[in-house]
Design a protein around this motif. Structure first.
Motif, PDB file in Angstrom:
ATOM      1  N   GLU A  14       0.841  -1.203   0.000  1.00 55.94           N
ATOM      2  CA  GLU A  14       0.000   0.000   0.000  1.00 55.94           C
ATOM      3  C   GLU A  14       0.872   1.249   0.000  1.00 55.94           C
ATOM      4  O   GLU A  14       0.639   2.198  -0.756  1.00 55.94           O
ATOM      5  N   LYS A  15       1.864   1.248   0.866  1.00 55.04           N
ATOM      6  CA  LYS A  15       2.758   2.411   0.974  1.00 55.04           C
ATOM      7  C   LYS A  15       3.575   2.602  -0.299  1.00 55.04           C
ATOM      8  O   LYS A  15       3.846   3.732  -0.706  1.00 55.04           O
ATOM      9  N   ALA A  16       3.947   1.487  -0.932  1.00 54.63           N
ATOM     10  CA  ALA A  16       4.736   1.581  -2.169  1.00 54.63           C
ATOM     11  C   ALA A  16       3.926   2.227  -3.293  1.00 54.63           C
ATOM     12  O   ALA A  16       4.447   3.038  -4.063  1.00 54.63           O
ATOM     13  N   ILE A  17       2.644   1.867  -3.386  1.00 51.54           N
ATOM     14  CA  ILE A  17       1.778   2.491  -4.390  1.00 51.54           C
ATOM     15  C   ILE A  17       1.647   3.982  -4.100  1.00 51.54           C
ATOM     16  O   ILE A  17       1.790   4.827  -4.999  1.00 51.54           O
ATOM     17  N   GLY A  18       1.398   4.313  -2.833  1.00 54.00           N
ATOM     18  CA  GLY A  18       1.284   5.720  -2.457  1.00 54.00           C
ATOM     19  C   GLY A  18       2.552   6.499  -2.729  1.00 54.00           C
ATOM     20  O   GLY A  18       2.516   7.648  -3.202  1.00 54.00           O
ATOM     21  N   GLU A  19       3.691   5.878  -2.448  1.00 50.64           N
ATOM     22  CA  GLU A  19       4.989   6.536  -2.652  1.00 50.64           C
ATOM     23  C   GLU A  19       5.231   6.851  -4.129  1.00 50.64           C
ATOM     24  O   GLU A  19       5.799   7.898  -4.467  1.00 50.64           O
ATOM     25  N   TYR A  20       4.796   5.956  -5.012  1.00 49.12           N
ATOM     26  CA  TYR A  20       4.981   6.175  -6.452  1.00 49.12           C
ATOM     27  C   TYR A  20       4.274   7.455  -6.903  1.00 49.12           C
ATOM     28  O   TYR A  20       4.809   8.221  -7.714  1.00 49.12           O
ATOM     29  N   PHE A  21       3.061   7.683  -6.376  1.00 53.10           N
ATOM     30  CA  PHE A  21       2.300   8.858  -6.795  1.00 53.10           C
ATOM     31  C   PHE A  21       2.673  10.121  -6.013  1.00 53.10           C
ATOM     32  O   PHE A  21       2.487  11.225  -6.496  1.00 53.10           O
ATOM     33  N   LYS A  22       3.210   9.945  -4.829  1.00 52.78           N
ATOM     34  CA  LYS A  22       3.562  11.105  -4.002  1.00 52.78           C
ATOM     35  C   LYS A  22       4.956  11.637  -4.306  1.00 52.78           C
ATOM     36  O   LYS A  22       5.156  12.855  -4.426  1.00 52.78           O
ATOM     37  N   ASN A  23       5.926  10.731  -4.449  1.00 51.30           N
ATOM     38  CA  ASN A  23       7.318  11.149  -4.644  1.00 51.30           C
ATOM     39  C   ASN A  23       7.989  10.536  -5.866  1.00 51.30           C
ATOM     40  O   ASN A  23       9.132  10.865  -6.166  1.00 51.30           O
ATOM     41  N   GLY A  24       7.295   9.642  -6.542  1.00 49.32           N
ATOM     42  CA  GLY A  24       7.865   8.985  -7.709  1.00 49.32           C
ATOM     43  C   GLY A  24       7.360   9.585  -9.008  1.00 49.32           C
ATOM     44  O   GLY A  24       6.867  10.719  -9.062  1.00 49.32           O
ATOM     45  N   LYS A  25       7.452   8.798 -10.073  1.00 48.66           N
ATOM     46  CA  LYS A  25       7.048   9.293 -11.394  1.00 48.66           C
ATOM     47  C   LYS A  25       5.548   9.587 -11.487  1.00 48.66           C
ATOM     48  O   LYS A  25       5.120  10.360 -12.343  1.00 48.66           O
ATOM     49  N   GLY A  26       4.779   8.992 -10.614  1.00 49.15           N
ATOM     50  CA  GLY A  26       3.332   9.228 -10.634  1.00 49.15           C
ATOM     51  C   GLY A  26       2.922  10.611 -10.177  1.00 49.15           C
ATOM     52  O   GLY A  26       1.768  11.023 -10.356  1.00 49.15           O
ATOM     53  N   PHE A  27       3.869  11.358  -9.603  1.00 53.37           N
ATOM     54  CA  PHE A  27       3.571  12.725  -9.154  1.00 53.37           C
ATOM     55  C   PHE A  27       3.140  13.611 -10.323  1.00 53.37           C
ATOM     56  O   PHE A  27       2.413  14.597 -10.130  1.00 53.37           O
ATOM     57  N   GLN A  28       3.561  13.264 -11.533  1.00 54.08           N
ATOM     58  CA  GLN A  28       3.238  14.067 -12.715  1.00 54.08           C
ATOM     59  C   GLN A  28       1.731  14.178 -12.969  1.00 54.08           C
ATOM     60  O   GLN A  28       1.277  15.082 -13.672  1.00 54.08           O
ATOM     61  N   TYR A  29       0.957  13.254 -12.384  1.00 54.02           N
ATOM     62  CA  TYR A  29      -0.490  13.247 -12.636  1.00 54.02           C
ATOM     63  C   TYR A  29      -1.270  14.109 -11.649  1.00 54.02           C
ATOM     64  O   TYR A  29      -2.482  14.297 -11.815  1.00 54.02           O
ATOM     65  N   LYS A  30      -0.612  14.629 -10.625  1.00 55.91           N
ATOM     66  CA  LYS A  30      -1.310  15.329  -9.549  1.00 55.91           C
ATOM     67  C   LYS A  30      -2.215  16.439 -10.060  1.00 55.91           C
ATOM     68  O   LYS A  30      -3.389  16.540  -9.659  1.00 55.91           O
ATOM     69  N   ASN A  31      -1.700  17.300 -10.920  1.00 55.00           N
ATOM     70  CA  ASN A  31      -2.469  18.457 -11.370  1.00 55.00           C
ATOM     71  C   ASN A  31      -3.597  18.101 -12.335  1.00 55.00           C
ATOM     72  O   ASN A  31      -4.403  18.965 -12.695  1.00 55.00           O
ATOM     73  N   GLN A  32      -3.646  16.851 -12.766  1.00 55.60           N
ATOM     74  CA  GLN A  32      -4.713  16.411 -13.665  1.00 55.60           C
ATOM     75  C   GLN A  32      -5.827  15.671 -12.925  1.00 55.60           C
ATOM     76  O   GLN A  32      -6.772  15.189 -13.546  1.00 55.60           O
ATOM     77  N   LEU A  33      -5.699  15.592 -11.596  1.00 58.01           N
ATOM     78  CA  LEU A  33      -6.662  14.879 -10.776  1.00 58.01           C
ATOM     79  C   LEU A  33      -7.298  15.821  -9.761  1.00 58.01           C
ATOM     80  O   LEU A  33      -6.734  16.853  -9.418  1.00 58.01           O
ATOM     81  N   THR A  34      -8.483  15.460  -9.265  1.00 57.90           N
ATOM     82  CA  THR A  34      -9.070  16.225  -8.169  1.00 57.90           C
ATOM     83  C   THR A  34      -8.296  15.902  -6.888  1.00 57.90           C
ATOM     84  O   THR A  34      -7.542  14.925  -6.829  1.00 57.90           O
ATOM     85  N   ASP A  35      -8.493  16.710  -5.871  1.00 60.90           N
ATOM     86  CA  ASP A  35      -7.794  16.481  -4.603  1.00 60.90           C
ATOM     87  C   ASP A  35      -8.116  15.101  -4.032  1.00 60.90           C
ATOM     88  O   ASP A  35      -7.226  14.394  -3.532  1.00 60.90           O
ATOM     89  N   LYS A  36      -9.367  14.710  -4.104  1.00 59.53           N
ATOM     90  CA  LYS A  36      -9.775  13.415  -3.548  1.00 59.53           C
ATOM     91  C   LYS A  36      -9.238  12.256  -4.377  1.00 59.53           C
ATOM     92  O   LYS A  36      -8.840  11.220  -3.821  1.00 59.53           O
ATOM     93  N   GLU A  37      -9.231  12.419  -5.688  1.00 55.86           N
ATOM     94  CA  GLU A  37      -8.676  11.367  -6.551  1.00 55.86           C
ATOM     95  C   GLU A  37      -7.192  11.171  -6.255  1.00 55.86           C
ATOM     96  O   GLU A  37      -6.714  10.035  -6.138  1.00 55.86           O
ATOM     97  N   TYR A  38      -6.479  12.277  -6.136  1.00 59.93           N
ATOM     98  CA  TYR A  38      -5.039  12.184  -5.860  1.00 59.93           C
ATOM     99  C   TYR A  38      -4.788  11.596  -4.475  1.00 59.93           C
ATOM    100  O   TYR A  38      -3.857  10.803  -4.290  1.00 59.93           O
TER     101      TYR A  38
END
Length: 330
Positions: A14-38
């Protein structure tokens, strides 16, 4: 069914998935998502993923597993969404229980069951009463069985088994215990007695506090109120020290971070490139590895990402590692 949504490598996954979007390459999607989706992604939750698995419609299969409302209500330990985060002493606020993709299904369930709202504006509800029993069953099993596994694997000395179980259970038949030839049988005997004792205790606590549970005023798990709370904590602490922090487990969790991040990246990239019309030959090969039910046409970026998260979260540790080796030759 309770742990059906847990990704490979357990809570570390679970933490690894979260880490990918928070500090990894998945961070690039943040601005294309709503706050709740992110927030769903950076705080990926196995309980919410489990709700997704059992309720998500597939082509020709409307309503997922089509479980009863009561079953779904008992399944939802944390009847709220990922945001806003409002820490409190109430157990329902410990985590969240559904992704934005299942919001409408969740609201249908809680309203059909008449579950008491905690804050309707933020889609936060008190638990279905049976969720307390489901949680207790899970807590009892992982506490006792993880301890048993540690003994059988040689990570915990067998002498601890009798010492700690005697504190938990008073009516151990020592003659029967010592008559069992194999360690596995001796620990199984202790496990069965311990589970029976704790299950009985959980039911009694539930019945004694039924009114508070129904009114949403019971703020803790059943086992947090039982007379064996100290003994349970002792067993958990031994398991943490000897099992969860063993080099074998830690090494596998470290591997899991790399495996999950790489798989998320290669599959999300391929699926997004296909949607954008920029699919490469390599992307096509990668998508040939992705089952068709995870390649449904989705206009929304969040939905495409969630398809990949669901696919990877459904893997076993071994399958994820083998697939990673096939793709990355490592």
């Amino acid at each position: 069914m309770h742990d059906i949504g847990n990704p490979p490598f357990g809570h570390s996954g679970e933490k690894a998935i979260g880490e990918y979007f928070k500090n990894g390459k998945g961070f690039q999607y943040k601005n294309q998502l709503t706050d709740k989706e992110y927030q769903d992604l950076i705080d990926f939750e196995g309980n919410a993923n489990g709700f997704k698995i059992v309720t998500e419609s597939q082509k020709g299969i409307e309503g997922g597993l089509r479980l009863s409302y009561a079953t779904l209500g008992a399944f939802i330990k944390y009847p709220k969404e990922s945001l806003p985060k409002k820490p409190s002493n109430h157990i329902v606020d410990k985590k969240y229980g559904f992704f934005q993709s299942e919001k409408e299904v969740f609201l249908d369930v809680v309203k059909s069951l008449g579950m008491k709202p905690k804050d309707e504006k933020t889609n936060s509800y008190y638990r279905h009463p049976l969720a307390y029993l489901v949680e207790a069953a899970d807590d009892i099993c992982y506490t006792i069985i993880d301890f048993e596994d540690g003994i059988n694997l040689g990570l915990i000395d067998e002498s601890y088994a009798l010492e700690y179980m005697t504190k938990l259970v008073q009516n151990i038949n020592r003659e029967k215990y010592y008559s069992l030839e194999h360690k596995k049988d001796r620990t199984a005997y202790l496990r069965a007695i311990a589970i029976n004792t704790l299950a009985t205790e959980a039911v009694n606590i539930f019945l004694d506090n039924e009114e508070a549970i129904l009114n949403g005023n019971f703020e803790r798990g059943l086992l947090d109120r039982c007379k064996y709370e100290a003994q349970i904590k002792d067993i958990i602490n031994i398991s943490i020290e000897k099992v969860y922090r063993s080099s074998e487990v830690v090494e596998k969790e470290i591997t899991g971070y790399k495996v999950i991040a790489d798989l998320l990246d290669v599959f999300i990239t391929a699926l997004n490139n296909k949607f954008d019309g920029t699919e490469t030959n390599y992307d096509k090969l990668i998508l040939n590895l992705l089952p068709n039910n995870y390649q449904q046409e989705r206009e929304n970026l969040y939905d495409r990402i969630m398809q990949i998260c669901s696919y990877i979260a459904g893997m076993s540790d071994g399958f994820a590692i083998r697939l990673h080796k096939k793709i990355f030759m490592s």
